[in-house]
Enzyme design. Structure first.
Site, short mmCIF file in Angstrom:
data_model
loop_
_atom_site.label_atom_id
_atom_site.label_comp_id
_atom_site.label_asym_id
_atom_site.label_seq_id
_atom_site.Cartn_x
_atom_site.Cartn_y
_atom_site.Cartn_z
N HIS A 143 -11.32 -3.64 -5.15
CA HIS A 143 -11.17 -4.34 -3.81
C HIS A 143 -12.67 -3.85 -3.16
CE1 HIS A 143 -9.98 -5.16 0.24
NE2 HIS A 143 -9.02 -5.70 -0.29
N ASP A 148 -2.33 -7.50 -5.08
CA ASP A 148 -1.98 -8.73 -5.87
C ASP A 148 -1.21 -8.34 -7.32
OD1 ASP A 148 -4.73 -10.25 -4.30
OD2 ASP A 148 -2.63 -10.65 -4.15
#
Ligand code: SDX
Length: 436
Positions: A313, A371
């Site tokens: 991320h 996710d």
């Protein structure tokens, strides 16, 4: 924004005049250096492709502490919201800045419920698509098309228009996503039923048929509602920045949100949940847990171009708090459905364990993001893989609108228009074609 006592001084080694730059402090998080006068005073731009060190705005909506793995919506920790609130309460919070009391919630829920239907003409847009069109292609088209039906609420500078457009978009996204799904499987569209909760309504539009009504499963509805909460907003991510930039031209909110849907589709962003599940299915097909080592070696080989989807991320350099909640939800749903031995879930947990012990990931601070587990729980609920990102878009619509409205309401906002470092050809003359 609070001016800091500390100033930044920019000086040049060639003796050009130095410049003092003001620094502003937020309520929490990194300070910012205000460079708005830089070009005017130095004739130079800053250079920050991907915006790794650039704050595009000031905001009061969502705060992320990437090092701590902390996510706050209007100051409330995501863990508390996901446990104590439902999605429409979270929508009210993101739009208005405070959680609703009982009467405020009832009024908000009633308003949203009264806007869940879409114009009957909307169904004819779907007929233009092949049945196997990707749902995100359909959603990009349908959301943009909404602007054609609501000329009475497209003046982004009119607060009433902004408010009714927000309600319409939040209310209609579940209907549109369910229509995209029904169209893809050749089943008739199911109209919303307003005596159901927002998420019960969505699940029924997705899974009911005219032949037999849908029996609501409270555990699955709660899980879906929590998935919506976890995806509702996330600071200035790629699709939110797209919505802000698109909306800064003064275009209508439906067009700006359609731009967000298009951006979210990408596998580096919202499309990662679909890509993560496809990755797990590939590993499962090629031998499962025993093949994890081989797969990790591929990921570490730069030439393979293989990424561990659902990991890493830009902001989180610790565990994404949403991933932890998603893993819990995953476990709850699989247990409810008697699938606690689901091989995909076991594979995901094994993959996570191995990655978190491998220096390649540890040294790069690559942890599971929202996710990584969301695909497994959605697949267990019965959501087809290709629809995962459309569900993400459904949930993120409230965040996009809240951020768009905050920008429009900011007296400092201007149309976004970045500059560039030009490295192309200096001016030259066109030669007649015979001399080229
Ligand atoms: C979302 O921004 C948001 O808030 C987004 C989001 C939201 O709610 O809106 O949180 C939703 O989009 C979550 C992220 C979903 N994407 C994925 O899961 C796709 C896989 N992840 C990567 O593509 C990547 O981690 C990004 C895009 C998420 C972040 O990329 P960055 O910040 O630009 O970091 P990078 O690509 O420069 O990576 C740093 C290093 C690189 O290696 P080196 O050059 O140092 O050798 O880490 C490596 C990368 O190659 N790396 C990965 C990796 N992610 C980064 N290596 C393998 N697998 C990965 N997943």
């Amino acid at each position: 924004m609070t001016p800091s006592d500390v100033k930044a001084t920019l000086s040049f080694s060639d003796g050009s005049p130095s410049m003092e730059l003001p620094i502003y402090k937020g309520s929490v998080g990194p300070d910012v250096i205000d460079i708005r006068k830089l070009y005017g005073q130095t004739g130079k731009f800053t250079y920050d492709p991907g915006f790794l060190s650039t704050a595009s705005c000031n905001s009061t909506i969502t705060y992320i502490d990437g090092d701590k793995g902390e996510l706050l919506y209007r100051g409330f920790p995501i863990e508390q919201l996901a446990t104590n609130c439902d999605f429409l309460e979270t929508c009210y919070l993101l739009l208005n800045g405070e959680l609703p009391n009982v009467s405020q919630k009832d009024e908000f829920v009633a308003r949203v419920s009264n806007h869940t239907m879409v114009n009957e003409q909307m169904q004819f847009f779907l007929r233009g698509f092949r049945r196997d069109a990707h749902p995100m292609a359909v959603m990009t088209g349908l959301v943009g098309a909404l602007s054609a039906f609501y000329h009475d609420s497209t003046d982004i500078n009119n607060p009433e228009h902004r408010q009714i457009a927000a309600i319409r978009l939040i209310a209609k996204m579940p209907t549109l996503v369910a229509m995209a799904y029904k169209y893809s499987i050749g089943q008739p569209f199911i109209y919303p039923k307003n005596d159901l909760s927002y998420t019960e309504n969505f699940m029924r539009m997705m899974f009911a048929t005219p032949c037999a009504d849908y029996k609501v499963n409270d555990v699955l509805v709660r899980a879906m509602d929590r998935i919506f909460i976890l995806h509702a907003d996330h600071e200035q991510n790629a699709s939110t920045s797209t919505v802000r930039l698109c909306g800064s031209s003064g275009t209508n909110p439906f067009a700006a949100i359609a731009a967000g849907v298009a951006c979210l589709w990408g596998p580096a962003h919202g499309g990662a949940n679909e890509a993560a599940l496809n990755m797990l299915e590939d590993i499962q097909r090629n031998g499962g847990v025993e093949k994890i080592g081989e797969f990790i070696s591929q990921v570490k080989d730069k030439n393979s171009n293989v990424k561990l989807m659902g990991f890493g991320h830009r902001v989180y350099k610790n565990y994404d708090p949403r991933a932890k909640l998603m893993r819990e939800t995953c476990h709850e749903v699989l247990t409810e459905l008697g699938l606690q031995n689901d091989p995909m879930f076991k594979l995901a947990m094994a993959l996570e364990k191995i990655a978190l012990e491998d220096d390649y990931f540890v040294s790069r601070k690559l942890y599971p993001n929202v996710d990584f587990y969301s695909g497994i729980v959605q697949r267990a609920i019965g959501i087809p893989v290709q629809l995962f990102t459309a569900i993400f878009a459904l949930a993120r619509t409230v965040g996009w609108i809240a951020q768009l409205n905050e920008m429009i309401g900011d007296p400092e906002y201007k149309i976004g228009r970045p500059r560039q470092l030009f490295v192309g050809s200096p001016k030259r003359d066109v030669k007649p074609i015979g001399q080229r």
